[in-house]
Each structure stands twice: as C-alpha cells, then as structure tokens.
Design an enzyme around this catalytic site. Sequence first.
Site, mmCIF file in Angstrom:
data_model
loop_
_atom_site.group_PDB
_atom_site.id
_atom_site.type_symbol
_atom_site.label_atom_id
_atom_site.label_comp_id
_atom_site.label_asym_id
_atom_site.label_seq_id
_atom_site.Cartn_x
_atom_site.Cartn_y
_atom_site.Cartn_z
ATOM 1 N N GLN A 127 0.822 -1.201 0.000
ATOM 2 C CA GLN A 127 0.000 0.000 0.000
ATOM 3 C C GLN A 127 0.860 1.256 0.000
ATOM 4 O O GLN A 127 0.573 2.233 -0.693
ATOM 5 C CB GLN A 127 -0.903 -0.006 1.219
ATOM 6 C CG GLN A 127 -1.848 1.171 1.299
ATOM 7 C CD GLN A 127 -2.774 1.226 0.110
ATOM 8 O OE1 GLN A 127 -3.534 0.313 -0.138
ATOM 9 N NE2 GLN A 127 -2.690 2.290 -0.661
ATOM 10 N N HIS A 141 2.117 3.073 -3.217
ATOM 11 C CA HIS A 141 1.195 3.802 -4.092
ATOM 12 C C HIS A 141 1.643 5.249 -4.274
ATOM 13 O O HIS A 141 1.617 5.789 -5.376
ATOM 14 C CB HIS A 141 -0.222 3.779 -3.522
ATOM 15 C CG HIS A 141 -1.081 2.699 -4.068
ATOM 16 N ND1 HIS A 141 -1.458 2.634 -5.379
ATOM 17 C CD2 HIS A 141 -1.645 1.624 -3.472
ATOM 18 C CE1 HIS A 141 -2.218 1.573 -5.578
ATOM 19 N NE2 HIS A 141 -2.343 0.932 -4.432
ATOM 20 N N GLU A 162 -10.036 2.253 3.653
ATOM 21 C CA GLU A 162 -10.338 1.792 2.293
ATOM 22 C C GLU A 162 -10.178 0.273 2.212
ATOM 23 O O GLU A 162 -11.057 -0.438 1.718
ATOM 24 C CB GLU A 162 -9.378 2.476 1.317
ATOM 25 C CG GLU A 162 -9.542 2.036 -0.120
ATOM 26 C CD GLU A 162 -8.453 2.585 -1.019
ATOM 27 O OE1 GLU A 162 -8.630 2.544 -2.247
ATOM 28 O OE2 GLU A 162 -7.408 3.053 -0.508
ATOM 29 N N HIS A 163 -9.045 -0.234 2.674
ATOM 30 C CA HIS A 163 -8.775 -1.672 2.726
ATOM 31 C C HIS A 163 -8.569 -2.084 4.179
ATOM 32 O O HIS A 163 -7.826 -1.420 4.897
ATOM 33 C CB HIS A 163 -7.507 -2.025 1.942
ATOM 34 C CG HIS A 163 -7.486 -1.520 0.535
ATOM 35 N ND1 HIS A 163 -6.857 -0.334 0.173
ATOM 36 C CD2 HIS A 163 -8.004 -2.040 -0.604
ATOM 37 C CE1 HIS A 163 -6.984 -0.151 -1.128
ATOM 38 N NE2 HIS A 163 -7.680 -1.160 -1.630
ATOM 39 N N HIS A 170 -52.501 19.141 -4.098
ATOM 40 C CA HIS A 170 -52.153 17.730 -3.908
ATOM 41 C C HIS A 170 -53.375 16.953 -3.421
ATOM 42 O O HIS A 170 -53.681 15.858 -3.897
ATOM 43 C CB HIS A 170 -51.025 17.581 -2.875
ATOM 44 C CG HIS A 170 -49.656 17.822 -3.424
ATOM 45 N ND1 HIS A 170 -49.250 19.034 -3.898
ATOM 46 C CD2 HIS A 170 -48.590 16.976 -3.556
ATOM 47 C CE1 HIS A 170 -47.989 18.953 -4.301
ATOM 48 N NE2 HIS A 170 -47.566 17.708 -4.108
#
Length: 431
Positions: free
Chosen positions: A255, A258, A322-323, A415
């Site tokens: 990770q 990245h 995220e993970h 209505h």
Amino acid sequence: MQIIRYPDKKQWENIVKRPVLNVSQLRTTVSSILDDVRMRGDEAVRHYASRFDNATLRNLAVTPDELDAAERLVSPELKKAIQLAHHNIRVFHSSQKFQTTAVETQPGVKCWQKSVPIERVGLYIPGGTAPLFSTVLMLATPATIAGCREIVLCTPPSPQGTIHPAILFSAKTAGVSRIFKAGGVQAIGAMAYGTESIPKVHKIFGPGNQYVMAAKQQVSLHDVAIDMPAGPSEVCIVADDSANINFVAADLLSQAEHGVDSQVMLITTSQQLIQHLDAELERQLSMLPRAEIARRALDNSRCVLVGSKEEAMELANEYAPEHLILQTSDYLSLADNVVNAGSVFLGKYACESAGDYASGTNHTLPTHGYATAYNGVNLDSYCRKITFQHLTAEGVKKIGHAVEVMAEAESLIAHKNAMTVRINSVEGGKS
C-alpha cells in the site's frame, strides 16, 4: 512508522487522522483549466497535453490501428493474467444484478422498481508513475454488464502521444466504447462538458491525483455525477500473535508504494509483532524499486498496540479504512464486527493485491474515512432505480383518504384535490 502503545480512547481522534489534503490551494488552478476546456474544447485539451504531458496531439481519439498495435505489444503472459482478472470481475459483478419484485402495499396499490443503466459513463485512468490498467477492468467491466450504452475512457498520453499498451488491451477486453488521449483536470472537464471529440457523460468514475479529485468535486456541483469523493489510498491491518510478520510487512509496503501521501496502519495485540516489524520492513524495502516512495508514506503511518481484539476492531471501525486486512486466528468472527470499511481481506492468504487485481471484487473504494457513508464501485454504481406504482379503484379507496389528510396538513391543497377527484370518481360522484 509511529508506534503508539495502549492509547486511551481520547487519543483515537488523532490516531485516525489522515495526512491533510489542502484542496483549497488547488481550486484556482483547477477552475481555470475547467473554464478553459468548457470554452475552447479540444484546443484546450491539446494545449494542456502539451503543457503537462509534453505530448503534441493532432487527434485525441485512439484509433482502431492503435488498438491493434497495442494488442501485439502486450506479452502473452500479461494478456492471460488480464483475461483471468476480467473473467473474475465479470463473474462477481454479474452476481449483483437487480431482480425486480412488485409489492402490493395495500390491495389495489402495487409498487416496483426497474434498474436502468446510465446511458453514457466516463472512466478516468491515471497515467503518472504507474499505468493502472487494472482500473480499466474494474470500471469498464461492471459498466458493460450494466448495459451502459457508451463507455468513454480518458487517460494521459506519453510524450510520444501514445497510450500504454496494457491500458488499451484492457479497455478492448472490458468493452470500452471510445478511448481518448486526455489526462488530468482537462480530461475531467472534457467528460463533464463535452468537446468536439470527447462526448459529455452523465457520470465520471476513477481515481487520480489531488488535481483530478478537486476537478471531479467541482464538476459534480452542477454538471455531472461522480462515483465518490476520495483521497490517497490506505490500508489498515488488524493482526494478532498468529500473524505472519513477512505477510504483514509485505501488505503494509504494497500500500505504501502507491504514493508519498498514502497511509498504512497496523493495529495489533502482539508486542512481538511490533518488536520485529521495523527490521522486516527494512529488509523488504531494500528490494523495492519504489522504496523511497514507500518510506515517505510510512512517515505518515502508525502502528498501534491495543489490549484486545475487540478494541482493535473498534479502532479499525473508527478509522474506516479503504482496505481492511484481518490477519488473525479468528478472522471470521472478527469479520462480523466490521462496520466501516471499503473492502475486507480475511486470513493470512488474502492480501490486498488479490482484490486490487484478480479476485473479482472491485478496487475502486472510498478513502479518507468516507467508508463510513460510501461503498466501493459495484454494479449499482452504473444503474438508476426508477420506481413505478399502479393504483386500481380499490387502491384509491384504501389510501385515498390518508393522502387527502396528509396533503391538507401540509397546506398543499392541489395535492389533496388530485386524490379527491379520483375518490369522487370511484364513489360515483362528479369527476
């Protein structure tokens, strides 16, 4: 990595903080590029391709000849891997197809939904330091399954004016309709507003740097829908004494490589794991081409020692990663406690890389804590649900008076009257 031992819950707010994203500083630059693309179309896109990508482009569209040439440049081994990943992504997302069920809420009142694909979607695929052809599969495959009529893909060109062959091969494999050589903010603007070459889309998907994300947020205010807000990528690992330290370090580094603004977090009940982690990280870092990027990401990262797995899961849910990787002996029972996460990886063999590439789940996921409110891309991301209802005369009798009472209570007399004239008709009175 910063090591935090047995923190008090009062410290959790600081522990789960991400690196600061100061998007406000980008706003002026992003706005000016978007405005230019809106006004000058293709000419502006070509200008920014020259300025930012050092590419001189005559045509923005990728030609069939370029697609054929790219296919010849991709190795048989990589083609096979891409096709395997595409198959698994297709199988998993096909299982998400919506089944219409009509429900009679009262006798004579029938309601149902129909799933309708978004007609034209835009996919943004970053170039930069790594050609993310896997993201092409993740975004285009469910779009194809959903039945989107047109799937438009934009990705930055190289200085030679070409697109990475694996991106083009993946696009062809996954069913992309049209591909354009456009990157960065200008690509987002082109898909949001439309140019002479690039069609306006109804929804934009895909990751990108801070400029791209700021552009997506700006165009989403008035012009086009986007998949989700997002920040830099991240992972959280929950581990106990049973965890394999080689696996844990490898997952953290996979990770961290990245980008320098990525963040990794380890939450563990194992003092032994913490004791030996730095040495294992250094050993593996020495073998990585992107070691410097990973090192800088680790500077933003934390290792937290907690007293129990229950506390570990509570902190992981607070972080909303995220993970989320559960490398514990009782990962299945801990999985029941997951509330906030984009994608979860269970057991020592389920590395994040599996989901990033070939297990079948989608890797386009909410980051920066947005997993508390957003899910990752799935088949529904490419569809709209249209509701239908049908009333018979019996249905009017069943719910008509309630509609009148509620409409009058809200002072919406027209209505009320729309139902009253139907009640009168059903009861034989004047219509």
